[in-house]
Design a protein around this motif. Structure first.
Motif, PDB file in Angstrom:
ATOM      1  N   PRO A 170      -0.748  18.155   1.177  1.00 43.88           N
ATOM      2  CA  PRO A 170      -1.088  19.336   0.380  1.00 43.88           C
ATOM      3  C   PRO A 170      -0.793  19.083  -1.092  1.00 43.88           C
ATOM      4  CG  PRO A 170       0.143  19.956   2.340  1.00 43.88           C
ATOM      5  CD  PRO A 170       0.212  18.459   2.259  1.00 43.88           C
ATOM      6  N   PRO A 195      -8.445  15.865  -1.307  1.00 41.10           N
ATOM      7  CA  PRO A 195      -8.867  16.777  -0.244  1.00 41.10           C
ATOM      8  C   PRO A 195      -7.942  17.982  -0.104  1.00 41.10           C
ATOM      9  CG  PRO A 195      -8.987  14.496   0.501  1.00 41.10           C
ATOM     10  CD  PRO A 195      -8.297  14.471  -0.838  1.00 41.10           C
ATOM     11  N   GLY A 196      -8.543  19.168  -0.159  1.00 34.16           N
ATOM     12  CA  GLY A 196      -7.796  20.399   0.062  1.00 34.16           C
ATOM     13  C   GLY A 196      -6.938  20.861  -1.096  1.00 34.16           C
ATOM     14  N   THR A 198      -5.534  22.619  -4.458  1.00 32.39           N
ATOM     15  CA  THR A 198      -5.779  23.871  -5.158  1.00 32.39           C
ATOM     16  C   THR A 198      -5.318  23.718  -6.604  1.00 32.39           C
ATOM     17  OG1 THR A 198      -3.622  24.748  -4.473  1.00 32.39           O
ATOM     18  CG2 THR A 198      -5.525  25.249  -3.076  1.00 32.39           C
TER      19      THR A 198
END
Length: 230
Positions: A170, A195-196, A198
């Motif tokens: 993350p 990837p993924g 924020t």
């Protein structure tokens, strides 16, 4: 959960002083040093040798390059990445020339830390005249000293945009709205490449986010950590 905080170019652990109390509920805080090595790889290897078994990496500016390298070297140990005011790009020609001139100046004379002009360029334009803030930035460089300055200035920041997709943890990317050293576009490239990932923006701050907007920065980090999977 442990946090490993990584400073940027010519910054030391005091960069994070104003955030220490706010971040304390997240878990033990460890500080990485970039003062002793002359490559991003060596910095990442030192960090991993000194860090706890599992941790979240928080990398500011040049520290973002080190954080990503550490995550690639030991993905099983990194629970997450927070990348602050950083980039996946290589040094530009302009940046390379500026570093070369700075090296030549220090080699030819006395080192007294970053110049006031360089420190002022790293903050929100409205705070360029904030003498206390500028001296705080310069004091970090003075403590690190001449040899650390030369090592960090000679270091080549190799772009890693082609390797961002391999990062599997993350990731939160945080940009400063008035950053004159790293653009919003560079943060967006990190967000889109990992990837993924924020992204959050602290609108009314310059590049030195941990000093200029510590409360807002800590709030973004804590909220994101709270959403990490166990």
């Amino acid at each position: 959960m442990s946090l490993v905080l990584i400073p940027g170019y010519m910054a030391d652990a005091s960069l994070w002083d104003d955030m220490a109390e706010a971040l304390a509920p997240a878990g033990p805080i460890h500080h990485a040093s970039l003062a002793h090595d002359d490559t991003i790889l060596a910095m990442a290897q030192r960090l991993l040798a000194e860090a706890p078994a599992r941790f979240v990496l928080v990398g500011f500016s040049m520290g973002g390059y080190v954080a990503r390298e550490a995550a690639r070297l030991a993905p099983e140990r990194v629970r997450g990445l927070v990348l602050i005011a950083t980039s996946s790009r290589s040094d530009s020609r302009k940046q390379a020339v500026a570093k070369r001139l700075a090296i030549e100046g220090v080699e030819a004379g006395h080192f007294g830390g970053l110049s006031r002009a360089a420190a002022a360029a790293s903050v929100h334009p409205d705070r360029a005249g904030d003498a206390a803030l500028i001296e705080r930035i310069r004091a970090m460089g003075q403590r690190l000293g001449r040899e650390a300055f030369l090592r960090q200035s000679r270091l080549e920041r190799v772009g890693d945009a082609d390797r961002l997709g391999a990062l599997g943890c993350p990731t939160l990317v945080i940009a400063a709205g008035r950053d004159r050293l790293r653009s919003i576009a560079e943060s967006e490239e990190l967000r889109d490449g990992i990837p993924g990932a924020t992204m959050a923006v602290v609108a009314d701050a310059g590049h030195m986010l941990p000093l200029e907007a510590p409360d807002a920065l800590a709030a973004h980090i804590l909220a994101w950590i709270g959403d990490l999977p166990p």
